[in-house]
Design a protein around this motif. Sequence first.
Motif, PDB file in Angstrom:
ATOM      1  N   GLY A 290       0.788  -1.231   0.000  1.00 34.61           N
ATOM      2  CA  GLY A 290       0.000   0.000   0.000  1.00 34.61           C
ATOM      3  C   GLY A 290       0.817   1.277   0.000  1.00 34.61           C
ATOM      4  O   GLY A 290       0.268   2.363  -0.118  1.00 34.61           O
ATOM      5  N   GLY A 291       2.128   1.176   0.140  1.00 31.40           N
ATOM      6  CA  GLY A 291       2.975   2.359   0.104  1.00 31.40           C
ATOM      7  C   GLY A 291       2.903   3.201   1.364  1.00 31.40           C
ATOM      8  O   GLY A 291       3.292   4.356   1.369  1.00 31.40           O
ATOM      9  N   VAL A 292       2.387   2.634   2.430  1.00 29.32           N
ATOM     10  CA  VAL A 292       2.206   3.387   3.665  1.00 29.32           C
ATOM     11  C   VAL A 292       3.497   3.431   4.476  1.00 29.32           C
ATOM     12  O   VAL A 292       3.843   4.445   5.047  1.00 29.32           O
ATOM     13  N   MET A 293       4.219   2.338   4.503  1.00 30.52           N
ATOM     14  CA  MET A 293       5.381   2.235   5.377  1.00 30.52           C
ATOM     15  C   MET A 293       6.668   2.569   4.636  1.00 30.52           C
ATOM     16  O   MET A 293       7.450   1.696   4.285  1.00 30.52           O
ATOM     17  N   VAL A 294       6.886   3.847   4.382  1.00 33.68           N
ATOM     18  CA  VAL A 294       8.086   4.253   3.659  1.00 33.68           C
ATOM     19  C   VAL A 294       9.057   5.045   4.524  1.00 33.68           C
ATOM     20  O   VAL A 294      10.183   5.263   4.123  1.00 33.68           O
ATOM     21  N   SER A 295       8.639   5.465   5.713  1.00 31.95           N
ATOM     22  CA  SER A 295       9.525   6.198   6.618  1.00 31.95           C
ATOM     23  C   SER A 295       9.534   5.502   7.968  1.00 31.95           C
ATOM     24  O   SER A 295       8.633   4.722   8.287  1.00 31.95           O
ATOM     25  N   LEU A 296      10.538   5.796   8.763  1.00 32.07           N
ATOM     26  CA  LEU A 296      10.608   5.214  10.101  1.00 32.07           C
ATOM     27  C   LEU A 296       9.361   5.582  10.897  1.00 32.07           C
ATOM     28  O   LEU A 296       8.789   4.737  11.585  1.00 32.07           O
ATOM     29  N   THR A 297       8.919   6.815  10.776  1.00 32.22           N
ATOM     30  CA  THR A 297       7.720   7.274  11.489  1.00 32.22           C
ATOM     31  C   THR A 297       6.515   6.417  11.119  1.00 32.22           C
ATOM     32  O   THR A 297       5.769   5.966  11.993  1.00 32.22           O
ATOM     33  N   GLN A 298       6.316   6.169   9.835  1.00 33.62           N
ATOM     34  CA  GLN A 298       5.178   5.374   9.371  1.00 33.62           C
ATOM     35  C   GLN A 298       5.323   3.909   9.761  1.00 33.62           C
ATOM     36  O   GLN A 298       4.341   3.258  10.114  1.00 33.62           O
ATOM     37  N   ILE A 299       6.530   3.394   9.700  1.00 40.65           N
ATOM     38  CA  ILE A 299       6.768   1.997  10.071  1.00 40.65           C
ATOM     39  C   ILE A 299       6.444   1.787  11.541  1.00 40.65           C
ATOM     40  O   ILE A 299       5.743   0.844  11.910  1.00 40.65           O
ATOM     41  N   GLU A 300       6.925   2.680  12.394  1.00 39.79           N
ATOM     42  CA  GLU A 300       6.647   2.568  13.828  1.00 39.79           C
ATOM     43  C   GLU A 300       5.155   2.662  14.123  1.00 39.79           C
ATOM     44  O   GLU A 300       4.634   1.911  14.945  1.00 39.79           O
ATOM     45  N   ALA A 301       4.453   3.561  13.426  1.00 41.73           N
ATOM     46  CA  ALA A 301       3.008   3.702  13.624  1.00 41.73           C
ATOM     47  C   ALA A 301       2.273   2.436  13.189  1.00 41.73           C
ATOM     48  O   ALA A 301       1.359   1.971  13.880  1.00 41.73           O
ATOM     49  N   ALA A 302       2.677   1.860  12.073  1.00 38.84           N
ATOM     50  CA  ALA A 302       2.032   0.640  11.579  1.00 38.84           C
ATOM     51  C   ALA A 302       2.265  -0.524  12.533  1.00 38.84           C
ATOM     52  O   ALA A 302       1.345  -1.304  12.816  1.00 38.84           O
ATOM     53  N   VAL A 303       3.474  -0.648  13.057  1.00 37.67           N
ATOM     54  CA  VAL A 303       3.784  -1.720  14.005  1.00 37.67           C
ATOM     55  C   VAL A 303       2.991  -1.524  15.294  1.00 37.67           C
ATOM     56  O   VAL A 303       2.411  -2.475  15.826  1.00 37.67           O
ATOM     57  N   ALA A 304       2.947  -0.300  15.793  1.00 32.16           N
ATOM     58  CA  ALA A 304       2.189  -0.020  17.017  1.00 32.16           C
ATOM     59  C   ALA A 304       0.722  -0.388  16.834  1.00 32.16           C
ATOM     60  O   ALA A 304       0.097  -0.973  17.730  1.00 32.16           O
ATOM     61  N   GLU A 305       0.171  -0.081  15.672  1.00 27.16           N
ATOM     62  CA  GLU A 305      -1.231  -0.410  15.371  1.00 27.16           C
ATOM     63  C   GLU A 305      -1.429  -1.925  15.340  1.00 27.16           C
ATOM     64  O   GLU A 305      -2.384  -2.449  15.907  1.00 27.16           O
ATOM     65  N   LYS A 306      -0.513  -2.638  14.672  1.00 26.61           N
ATOM     66  CA  LYS A 306      -0.625  -4.103  14.590  1.00 26.61           C
ATOM     67  C   LYS A 306      -0.504  -4.737  15.977  1.00 26.61           C
ATOM     68  O   LYS A 306      -1.228  -5.667  16.298  1.00 26.61           O
ATOM     69  N   VAL A 307       0.409  -4.246  16.782  1.00 24.00           N
ATOM     70  CA  VAL A 307       0.605  -4.793  18.114  1.00 24.00           C
ATOM     71  C   VAL A 307      -0.623  -4.538  18.977  1.00 24.00           C
ATOM     72  O   VAL A 307      -1.078  -5.425  19.718  1.00 24.00           O
ATOM     73  N   SER A 308      -1.222  -3.345  18.856  1.00 25.56           N
ATOM     74  CA  SER A 308      -2.427  -3.050  19.642  1.00 25.56           C
ATOM     75  C   SER A 308      -3.598  -3.888  19.163  1.00 25.56           C
ATOM     76  O   SER A 308      -4.417  -4.340  19.971  1.00 25.56           O
ATOM     77  N   GLN A 309      -3.706  -4.153  17.866  1.00 26.34           N
ATOM     78  CA  GLN A 309      -4.762  -5.031  17.345  1.00 26.34           C
ATOM     79  C   GLN A 309      -4.585  -6.450  17.852  1.00 26.34           C
ATOM     80  O   GLN A 309      -5.546  -7.123  18.195  1.00 26.34           O
ATOM     81  N   ARG A 310      -3.345  -6.899  17.898  1.00 23.58           N
ATOM     82  CA  ARG A 310      -3.049  -8.234  18.394  1.00 23.58           C
ATOM     83  C   ARG A 310      -3.463  -8.337  19.863  1.00 23.58           C
ATOM     84  O   ARG A 310      -4.059  -9.325  20.272  1.00 23.58           O
ATOM     85  N   GLY A 311      -3.155  -7.312  20.629  1.00 23.33           N
ATOM     86  CA  GLY A 311      -3.535  -7.305  22.043  1.00 23.33           C
ATOM     87  C   GLY A 311      -5.034  -7.305  22.234  1.00 23.33           C
ATOM     88  O   GLY A 311      -5.556  -7.992  23.116  1.00 23.33           O
ATOM     89  N   THR A 312      -5.760  -6.593  21.393  1.00 19.40           N
ATOM     90  CA  THR A 312      -7.212  -6.531  21.459  1.00 19.40           C
ATOM     91  C   THR A 312      -7.815  -7.871  21.043  1.00 19.40           C
ATOM     92  O   THR A 312      -8.768  -8.348  21.643  1.00 19.40           O
ATOM     93  N   ALA A 313      -7.236  -8.500  20.025  1.00 26.93           N
ATOM     94  CA  ALA A 313      -7.764  -9.755  19.516  1.00 26.93           C
ATOM     95  C   ALA A 313      -7.643 -10.892  20.542  1.00 26.93           C
ATOM     96  O   ALA A 313      -8.479 -11.771  20.614  1.00 26.93           O
ATOM     97  N   SER A 314      -6.575 -10.845  21.342  1.00 24.82           N
ATOM     98  CA  SER A 314      -6.373 -11.922  22.309  1.00 24.82           C
ATOM     99  C   SER A 314      -7.079 -11.659  23.635  1.00 24.82           C
ATOM    100  O   SER A 314      -7.162 -12.528  24.475  1.00 24.82           O
ATOM    101  N   ALA A 315      -7.551 -10.458  23.819  1.00 31.53           N
ATOM    102  CA  ALA A 315      -8.202 -10.106  25.094  1.00 31.53           C
ATOM    103  C   ALA A 315      -9.619 -10.598  25.167  1.00 31.53           C
ATOM    104  O   ALA A 315     -10.265 -10.939  24.249  1.00 31.53           O
TER     105      ALA A 315
END
Length: 84
Positions: free
Chosen positions: A59-84
Amino acid sequence: MSRIRDFIEEQFLIEFDETFPESSDLFKEGVMDSFGYIQLIRFLEKEYGIKFSEKEMTGGVMVSLTQIEAAVAEKVSQRGTASA
């Protein structure tokens, strides 16, 4: 998220600073190519126990460190929500 920054700096031989901010487009700056991007994705998936879909990777979203960190944080929070 410093592990992501450290990985990118070590893997691609760059240093984020005032002349090369974390918001820099790593592809446009010639730091990362598609092979390097796959290496980064594999690192992120292994390091954080997450999985990126093909759509998320292309999708071309993760092209900078800032965007990569935001995407990872979002995925990690989704993972935490999914297992809760």
